[in-house]
Every structure is written in structure tokens, then in C-alpha cells.
Design a protein around this motif. Structure first.
Motif, PDB file in Angstrom:
ATOM      1  N   GLY A  30      -3.227   3.242  -5.361  1.00 41.97           N
ATOM      2  CA  GLY A  30      -2.905   3.014  -3.959  1.00 41.97           C
ATOM      3  C   GLY A  30      -1.855   1.950  -3.719  1.00 41.97           C
ATOM      4  N   VAL A  31      -1.268   1.413  -4.802  1.00 44.04           N
ATOM      5  CA  VAL A  31      -0.240   0.365  -4.665  1.00 44.04           C
ATOM      6  C   VAL A  31       1.062   0.847  -5.292  1.00 44.04           C
ATOM      7  CG1 VAL A  31       0.425  -1.992  -5.325  1.00 44.04           C
ATOM      8  CG2 VAL A  31      -1.932  -1.498  -4.660  1.00 44.04           C
TER       9      VAL A  31
ATOM     10  N   LEU B  83      -6.427  -3.609  -1.051  1.00 49.17           N
ATOM     11  CA  LEU B  83      -7.440  -3.836  -0.021  1.00 49.17           C
ATOM     12  C   LEU B  83      -6.814  -4.225   1.320  1.00 49.17           C
ATOM     13  CD1 LEU B  83     -10.032  -5.826  -2.178  1.00 49.17           C
ATOM     14  CD2 LEU B  83     -10.243  -3.467  -1.355  1.00 49.17           C
ATOM     15  N   ARG B  84      -5.489  -4.098   1.398  1.00 45.72           N
ATOM     16  CA  ARG B  84      -4.732  -4.391   2.615  1.00 45.72           C
ATOM     17  C   ARG B  84      -4.889  -5.843   3.079  1.00 45.72           C
ATOM     18  NH1 ARG B  84      -2.754   0.351   4.359  1.00 45.72           N
ATOM     19  NH2 ARG B  84      -3.747   2.243   3.526  1.00 45.72           N
ATOM     20  N   GLN B  85      -4.885  -6.750   2.073  1.00 43.25           N
ATOM     21  CA  GLN B  85      -4.954  -8.174   2.366  1.00 43.25           C
ATOM     22  C   GLN B  85      -3.574  -8.810   2.488  1.00 43.25           C
ATOM     23  OE1 GLN B  85      -8.223  -9.898   2.637  1.00 43.25           O
ATOM     24  NE2 GLN B  85      -8.457  -7.711   3.020  1.00 43.25           N
TER      25      GLN B  85
ATOM     26  N   ALA C 225       6.735   1.218   2.164  1.00 44.88           N
ATOM     27  CA  ALA C 225       6.752   1.887   0.865  1.00 44.88           C
ATOM     28  C   ALA C 225       7.780   3.012   0.827  1.00 44.88           C
ATOM     29  CB  ALA C 225       5.365   2.435   0.535  1.00 44.88           C
ATOM     30  N   ALA C 226       8.255   3.467   1.979  1.00 42.05           N
ATOM     31  CA  ALA C 226       9.264   4.530   2.021  1.00 42.05           C
ATOM     32  C   ALA C 226      10.655   4.015   1.664  1.00 42.05           C
ATOM     33  CB  ALA C 226       9.285   5.167   3.406  1.00 42.05           C
ATOM     34  N   GLU C 227      10.827   2.692   1.673  1.00 39.72           N
ATOM     35  CA  GLU C 227      12.137   2.107   1.349  1.00 39.72           C
ATOM     36  C   GLU C 227      12.386   2.151  -0.157  1.00 39.72           C
ATOM     37  OE1 GLU C 227      14.207   1.065   3.687  1.00 39.72           O
ATOM     38  OE2 GLU C 227      12.783   1.460   5.307  1.00 39.72           O
TER      39      GLU C 227
ATOM     40  N   PRO D  82       0.844  -1.198   0.000  1.00 41.93           N
ATOM     41  CA  PRO D  82       0.000   0.000   0.000  1.00 41.93           C
ATOM     42  C   PRO D  82       0.883   1.253   0.000  1.00 41.93           C
ATOM     43  CG  PRO D  82      -0.795  -1.585   1.619  1.00 41.93           C
ATOM     44  CD  PRO D  82       0.534  -2.086   1.139  1.00 41.93           C
ATOM     45  N   ALA D  83       0.498   2.261  -0.733  1.00 43.88           N
ATOM     46  CA  ALA D  83       1.326   3.456  -0.895  1.00 43.88           C
ATOM     47  C   ALA D  83       1.613   4.166   0.420  1.00 43.88           C
ATOM     48  CB  ALA D  83       0.650   4.418  -1.873  1.00 43.88           C
TER      49      ALA D  83
END
Length: 323
Positions: free
Chosen positions: A286-287, A269-271, A213-215, A207-208
Motif C-alpha cells: 500500500g506504499v 497507516l496514513r500517519q 502518488a500519481a506524480e 499511500p498508493a
């Protein structure tokens, strides 16, 4: 015995010559009679095989593009004619009976044999030298394969590309049986002629707004304990890599989605976090994708056991040239 007028005349003229009927002749004369008596058609076989594979009539109907009632009705009438149930029905689907398992084994061979005859007849109807049957792992196919086949068609405009998408195991069987000229499969394995095709990075889908995601790049060590997803076509390779990087058994915990795009949608969907090959990373709102450190997939061009066509050599030349 033939009943035509010509056959009757021949029999009368040659009646003085003894005719020996062998067991083989008798068996040949019976071929197809049992299935004809049962009213068995090809559609029955396909419905039964689809229901067995999908585990239910509704899923089988969706797979075949027909109404569920058609699948259920045809299978039921076949069971009545056979005098034995093929499936046990339950609230969550169907499963094969003992009779059904025997029937499916025979049906698979019959349908595969018929498909092979049809494919070979179709190839023969066209200029077979210009028909290239290529296998691709189901759910993949973007990136390198698309660029490679596009370059081949640009250089050989008369070539007809016939793409077959399936899992690795059925593609391997089709190669061994001479039904495919070539397939692109994960590197490794033996028994067939292989040529290295390409190598690409594995990416982590997250997820963004997730911290990871900061890496700029992600190490496997930070994924320990995370819920991971991957596409069915690359599951074996990703699971093996997870076992090496996260410890034995880690690969078995990875969830499987049909395609890289469905992996990305589940991540949105954060699965879980997704592991996909770079060329098939799908754009989903969002990905984001980050490279997995020292993680690559290698693919081979695997040749089928059939006469090698000049166009196959041209395709391999393009691979060698780095197209």
C-alpha cells in the motif's frame, strides 16, 4: 601493602632501607574499594545507564533483553547501598535525581573505558590487520554499504567485518577515540579525515491511492503543510533540506521514526508522508515511492583516529573505483 610470603621475606631482608609511601601509592591501593563496599557490579551500571537512556525500567529491560523486575530490583538494591536515590519514579517512567546525574556521568566513562579495553583485547587476540570495525548509522545499511562491504569480503575473504550501528554522535566519538577504523556518515563536518563515498536520491513515501502518488516526481512546494516523517538516521539532513525548501522551522515539524521501514509502515497507516533515502526504501503493502525533485543525500567514509590498516586502503580503493 602485599601480604604474600614472598613480600614478607623481602620486607624482612630490606628492613634497614627506608621506604617512602607517596599519596599516589595510597590512592592506588584504594582503587575499587568504594565500589566493592557498595557491591557494585558491571550489571548495575548497565541497568542504570539503560534506564536513564530509555526513561523507564520496562523500556530498559526490553532494550537489555531481561525481565523488568531484574532491572528494578538491581537498581533499588544499588540505591539502598549508596544511601541515595538515583531515579525519581513517576507514572510515566523515571528521571534522574541530582545524585543520579553524577552517577550516570561516572558510569558512562567507566563502561566506555571497559568496552574499549575489551574491544582492544579482542582485536589483539585476532590478527588485528584483518579486523575492520565499521560504523553505520542505525536503521540504515542497505544498498551501497552492503554492496561495498560484500565486494571487499569477496576480494579479501580473511577480513572480519565488525559492524557497529549507532547514531551519528556516538559514532563520531568512537572515531575520535580510535574505536572504529571507519564509519559511513552524512557528508559535512570536520576534525577527521573524510573521503566521498556515495550520493543517493531522497524519495517520498505515500499511500498508493493518494493523489500525490500519481506524480512521476514530487516537488517540495506541494508538501507545504503536509505531515512529514523521516528516519532518525537522516533526520538532520532532511530537516535542513526542508528548512531550505519550505521555509525556516519546517524541519522541526518533521516526525521521526526509528528506521525507514517504520516510516513506510506509518505511511501505510496514513500517519503522514515519508521522506527516505533510496537504498533503504522498504517494501510495504500500500506504499509507493516517488523521487523528490533535486533532493539528494551525500555520504562520506570517515576515518577513525587509529593506525590505518591495509584493508582500509583497499576499501577506499573500491569506493574510488565506483563499486
Amino acid at each position: 601493602m602485599a601480604r604474600s610470603d614472598t613480600g614478607a621475606v623481602a620486607l624482612t631482608v630490606m628492613a634497614f632501607r627506608p621506604v617512602r609511601v607517596t599519596q599516589s601509592d595510597m590512592a592506588d591501593s584504594e582503587t575499587g574499594r568504594a565500589s566493592a563496599r557498595a557491591g557494585l557490579g558491571l550489571h548495575h551500571l548497565r541497568y542504570v545507564l539503560a534506564a536513564a537512556e530509555q526513561g523507564g525500567f520496562r523500556r530498559a529491560a526490553r532494550r537489555l533483553g531481561v525481565q523488568q523486575s531484574a532491572v528494578s530490583r538491581r537498581i533499588q538494591e544499588l540505591e539502598v547501598r549508596l544511601g541515595a536515590p538515583i531515579f525519581e519514579r513517576g507514572p510515566h517512567g523515571v528521571r534522574l535525581t541530582g545524585v543520579g546525574e553524577d552517577f550516570v556521568r561516572g558510569a558512562q566513562g567507566a563502561v566506555a573505558g571497559l568496552d574499549e579495553v575489551v574491544l582492544r583485547a579482542g582485536d589483539a587476540a585476532r590478527d588485528d590487520r584483518l579486523v575492520l570495525r565499521i560504523g553505520l548509522l542505525a536503521g540504515l545499511g542497505g544498498g551501497k554499504p552492503q554492496d561495498l562491504l560484500g565486494a571487499l569480503v569477496a576480494n579479501e575473504p580473511d577480513v572480519l567485518i565488525d559492524l557497529v550501528e549507532a547514531d551519528a554522535e556516538p559514532l563520531g566519538l568512537d572515531l575520535a577515540r580510535g574505536r572504529l577504523d571507519l564509519a559511513f556518515l552524512s557528508s559535512g563536518g570536520g576534525g577527521l579525515v573524510r573521503a566521498p563515498a556515495w550520493r543517493e536520491r531522497l524519495l517520498l513515501a505515500a499511500p498508493a491511492d493518494a493523489a500525490i502518488a500519481a506524480e512521476m516526481a514530487v516537488s517540495w512546494s506541494v508538501l507545504k503543510g503536509a505531515r512529514l516523517l523521516t528516519a532518525a538516521a537522516i533526520f538532520d539532513d532532511v530537516a535542513a533540506l526542508a528548512d531550505r525548501r519550505l521555509g525556516r522551522g519546517a524541519g522541526r515539524a518533521i516526525a521521526v521514526a526509528p528506521t525507514p521501514a517504520s516510516v513506510a509502515r506509518r505511511v501505510a497507516l496514513r500517519q503522514g508522508l515519508g521522506v527516505v533515502n533510496e537504498s533503504d526504501a522498504a517494501r510495504v503493502t500500500g506504499v509507493v515511492y516517488r523521487p523528490l525533485v533535486r533532493s539528494f543525500l551525500a555520504f562520506d567514509a570517515v576515518l577513525g583516529r587509529r593506525p590505518r590498516k591495509p584493508v582500509v586502503d583497499r576499501l577506499l580503493s573500491l569506493l574510488a573505483a565506483g563499486v
